[in-house]
Design an enzyme around this catalytic site. Structure first.
Site, PDB file in Angstrom:
ATOM      1  N   SER A  95      -9.065 -10.621  -4.665  1.00  0.00           N
ATOM      2  CA  SER A  95      -8.292 -12.249  -3.331  1.00  0.00           C
ATOM      3  C   SER A  95      -7.706 -12.455  -4.463  1.00  0.00           C
ATOM      4  O   SER A  95      -7.814 -13.954  -4.193  1.00  0.00           O
ATOM      5  CB  SER A  95      -9.069 -12.532  -2.168  1.00  0.00           C
ATOM      6  N   CYS A 148       0.217  -6.199   0.423  1.00  0.00           N
ATOM      7  CA  CYS A 148      -0.491  -7.057   0.317  1.00  0.00           C
ATOM      8  C   CYS A 148      -1.533  -7.390   0.946  1.00  0.00           C
ATOM      9  O   CYS A 148      -0.779  -8.269   1.876  1.00  0.00           O
ATOM     10  CB  CYS A 148      -0.039  -8.559  -0.997  1.00  0.00           C
ATOM     11  N   GLY A 186     -10.595   0.481  -6.857  1.00  0.00           N
ATOM     12  CA  GLY A 186     -11.638   1.575  -7.108  1.00  0.00           C
ATOM     13  C   GLY A 186     -12.349   3.037  -7.158  1.00  0.00           C
ATOM     14  O   GLY A 186     -11.144   3.314  -6.073  1.00  0.00           O
TER      15      GLY A 186
END
Lengths: 301, 246
Positions: free
Chosen positions: A68, A127, A214
């Site tokens: 964040s 985003c 990830g």
């Protein structure tokens, strides 16, 4: 063998450092020759400097991490004055990642980047970590189409639209962005996610939600690249949990022209060099003369 | 000083007290006092490497002192001699030893003592007093005794040293420069008392980190001169500059 031509720009290989994970290239240049990369995406830029989010900014989870950061960046003018000169010395493709809180902000940003030596502008409409704009633009296809259409009218640079996996319908989103003139699509950005601190009995992040990246997201990102690249005619850049050369090859076989390496950069600064070497070795072993021979091959089989 | 990524073998990894380990790697390493390395001894999980400060360094070895706090440090604690570990470093801005002169106080709390042994050893031309606060268990004091002038200890129980907080027996008035590392609440108190007494103070911070080199901005902290990264601009900051959320 590894060269990729995207919208007239030659990438020496299909491995690009993803936005937000590679700074402005300078930090990593202390560890390896970053010119060996196919390209570098800058940290997400906004018209004015952004200080980013308060509170915890990173949180590990199984198979990845949540962030964040909140688009902390020095602003476009500072980028042009202080970061871009170094990047322009590099022998690699430079992609400026542009975020914004309103359409006007995006347009002003484009205007400033038009007269620089960046090769591409990657439009960040995805985003999840900024309250104004950000991912809000990346969920509704109609809104995304409007932004891309306006941006294309003023941009002198080819536009890469970075898609959010949180879009209501990622294929429809991709098609609409292409109808609006997107030159290239990159996907996916981080997944909207959360974590709870069970001792404090409240969400870990001040903004409650954060972006998951990830290896945990790789299978879903791969599926999205597979679907989107079948639905559009523009080049596609695959992103999402690529940790090694095998992951990279999967994305290319799913239909990507190139890939971006993100969170893996945190494991080892020069991990992309291993990925490039791994792709090259694979092509040699398999007797494949050009990486483009395997682009989308999984869709054809 | 060029930072490098390298692989090395563990020489020793001893539990010096319950939950507190000293990990030694033989070889020629570099690093200024206050700098750190990103360490990892696993392939996939946890995802990120762990920032661990340099505890001690000489021509033959580097040492890391760490407390088992989570998954990563637990895995470090299980490492045996000759097992492999990856290191990225030295990283960050350490203490500028050249600027530290005169009578110096080092104030630490808990595992914040870890980087300060190497710092104390490097302050050769200074008169150094060491203040170390612990909850119950006291560690490293004997080693530090040999490197400093006086040592003052505080524990929650009072079994050893002062009963209470180390900040209760630390008076900045007697010193030219103060160096501190420990819990935020302790450093906040030390900074405030130093500012009140117009004494120069440097502190070493910690934060969650991903890249360790200033690229991801995950460890950013607020300072009076703007947003700074703990990994690259720090971990050592001027006490007057940093804004601590205690």
């Amino acid at each position: 063998m590894l060269k990729v031509n995207i919208c007239g720009a030659e990438f020496k290989n299909p491995v690009i450092a993803a936005s937000g994970t590679f700074g402005f290239g300078k930090e990593y240049s202390n560890f390896f020759d970053v010119s060996k990369l196919g390209g570098i995406c800058t940290k997400g830029l906004t018209l004015n400097e952004k200080l980013g989010n308060e509170g915890i900014r990173l949180y590990e989870t199984t198979g990845g991490l949540m962030n964040s950061i909140g688009l902390q960046n020095p602003g476009i003018d500072n980028f042009i004055a202080n970061e871009l000169p170094f990047m322009n010395e590099l022998d690699t493709v430079i992609i400026a990642n542009l975020g914004g809180g309103s359409i006007e902000e995006y347009l002003e940003g484009i205007d400033k980047l038009n007269d620089t030596n960046v090769d591409f502008i990657e439009l960040n409409i995805s985003c999840p970590n900024v309250k104004e704009g950000g991912m809000a633009f990346g969920i509704k296809s109609k809104v995304a189409r409007e932004i891309v259409s306006k941006v294309k009218k003023v941009s002198k640079k080819p536009i890469i639209v970075k898609l959010s996996p949180n879009a209501e319908d990622i294929v429809d989103m991709a098609v609409k962005c292409c109808e609006a003139g997107a030159d290239i699509l990159s996907l996916v950005n981080t997944f909207k996610a959360m974590a709870i601190d069970i001792y404090k009995k409240k969400p870990v992040f001040n903004n409650i939600f954060a972006g998951l990246s990830g290896p945990a997201i790789k299978p879903v990102a791969l599926r999205m690249v597979y679907e989107v690249s079948a639905a559009v005619d523009v080049p596609v850049i695959g992103i999402g949990g690529i940790m090694n050369w095998k992951d990279a090859i999967e994305f290319i076989m799913a239909g990507a022209d190139a890939i971006q390496v993100g969170s893996a950069n945190f494991i080892r600064p020069d991990i992309s060099l291993d990925i490039i070497k791994g792709i090259e070795d694979f092509l040699n072993r398999e007797g494949i003369k050009s990486i483009m021979e395997i682009k989308g091959i999984a869709r054809r089989s | 000083m060029q930072s490098k990524h390298m692989k090395a073998r563990i020489f020793e990894n001893n539990e010096i007290l319950e939950g507190i380990f000293k990990l030694t790697i033989k070889g020629g390493f570099e690093g200024k006092p206050g700098q750190f390395y990103m360490l990892r001894s696993w392939n996939k999980e946890p995802f990120l490497s762990r920032p661990i400060s340099i505890h001690n360094l000489d021509k033959e070895k580097i040492e890391f002192l760490y407390e088992v706090r989570g998954e990563g440090t637990k895995l470090f604690s299980q490492l045996k001699r000759d097992e492999q570990i990856e290191l990225l470093g030295p990283l960050g801005n350490g203490f500028d030893i050249e600027k530290i002169k005169g009578k110096v106080a080092i104030v630490t709390g808990g595992i914040g003592i870890a980087p300060m042994y190497y710092v104390a050893k490097q302050l050769e031309d200074c008169k150094v007093d060491f203040y170390a606060g612990f909850r119950e268990q006291v560690y490293l004091i004997d080693e530090i005794k040999g490197a400093v002038n006086e040592i003052y200890v505080a524990t929650d129980t009072g079994e050893i040293g002062h009963k209470g907080f180390i900040t209760e027996i630390f008076d900045p008035k007697q010193y030219n420069i103060i160096l501190s590392c420990g819990p935020s609440i302790m450093m906040d108190k030390v900074i405030k008392s130093c500012i009140l007494n117009k004494k120069k103070i440097y502190i070493s911070q910690e934060n969650h980190m991903a890249c360790g080199i200033g690229a991801c901005l995950g460890c950013t902290c607020k300072t009076n001169s703007g947003m700074k990264t703990v990994c690259k601009d720090g971990p050592v900051f001027s006490g007057e500059d940093v804004i601590i959320h205690a």
